[in-house]
Design an enzyme around this catalytic site. Sequence first.
Site, PDB file in Angstrom:
ATOM      1  N   CYS A 115       1.751  -4.814   7.164  1.00  0.00           N
ATOM      2  CA  CYS A 115       0.756  -4.517   6.130  1.00  0.00           C
ATOM      3  C   CYS A 115      -0.442  -3.745   6.655  1.00  0.00           C
ATOM      4  O   CYS A 115      -0.932  -2.821   5.990  1.00  0.00           O
ATOM      5  CB  CYS A 115       0.311  -5.798   5.435  1.00  0.00           C
TER       6      CYS A 115
ATOM      7  N   HIS B 252      -3.634 -10.366   5.482  1.00  0.00           N
ATOM      8  CA  HIS B 252      -2.982  -9.353   4.658  1.00  0.00           C
ATOM      9  C   HIS B 252      -3.986  -8.335   4.153  1.00  0.00           C
ATOM     10  O   HIS B 252      -5.073  -8.693   3.693  1.00  0.00           O
ATOM     11  CB  HIS B 252      -2.269 -10.010   3.470  1.00  0.00           C
TER      12      HIS B 252
ATOM     13  N   ASP C  14      -0.236  -2.199  -3.401  1.00  0.00           N
ATOM     14  CA  ASP C  14       0.210  -2.838  -2.162  1.00  0.00           C
ATOM     15  C   ASP C  14       1.603  -2.334  -1.801  1.00  0.00           C
ATOM     16  O   ASP C  14       2.562  -2.552  -2.536  1.00  0.00           O
ATOM     17  CB  ASP C  14       0.242  -4.362  -2.343  1.00  0.00           C
TER      18      ASP C  14
END
Length: 253
Positions: free
Chosen positions: A69, A107, A122
């Site tokens: 991420c 994250h 995302d």
Amino acid sequence: METKVIAYLKRIGIEGPAAPTLDTLNRLQYAHLHHIPYENLDVMNGIPISLEIERLFDKIVTRGRGGYCFELNALFGWLLESLGYQVTNYFGRFWRDEEVVPSKRRHHILQVELDGAKYIVDVGAGAASPRWPLRFAADIRQAQQEEAYRLTRDQKFGWMLEEEKGEEWRAIYSFTEEPNLAIDYVTTSYWCSTNPESKFKKAAMLAIRTNEGRNTVGGNEFRIFNAQGVTVFIPDSQENYKESLRQYFGIEL
């Protein structure tokens, strides 16, 4: 449009103008998830992770790799800003597949403001990444083909992104609306990529969407999902493992 932006768009299969509209934003996230895999192979192999845009561009665009991420959303955020989008970076606490309260916020999440509305964007949540951006609004079921998501408010942890599983809603991650700078992710990414207790150091994790479903890896086990079900296999040699990475994720090691 600068050369690097054109190369990035080509990497995710998009050519031509990319004006900062909601339609373009939808196409960008969808295409990204179908062309660039979520993967932690460098972490598993002890290769240092850099969050510098030049290094991320070389890895993900030039060399055709993926990332986790902190890498994927950092570079995707750069692309969106380069195309004229207004981007805010959030920190999230990842709840999916956790049995207790996650001890660390680990994250990276993007928020895009467009035409007076806000969206959660995302491309770095692995198999949990929605196909398209989500409207940043509370308690609205947002269907995406056979999947559905919603954002709720949690008294302790702020916003909670949830996915619909049967008759239940299950948490993916929580976050607050505090804006973060690029430097804010460096320390956490270093911990995630080097600490023996980090889940990213314990097993290979890969995911990419396909036209038929998605492909994932957990440890050495490959799972190929399509309309007929799921095919599970473990490559019987290092050579076949590398070939499977190439075939199902487009990764050349």
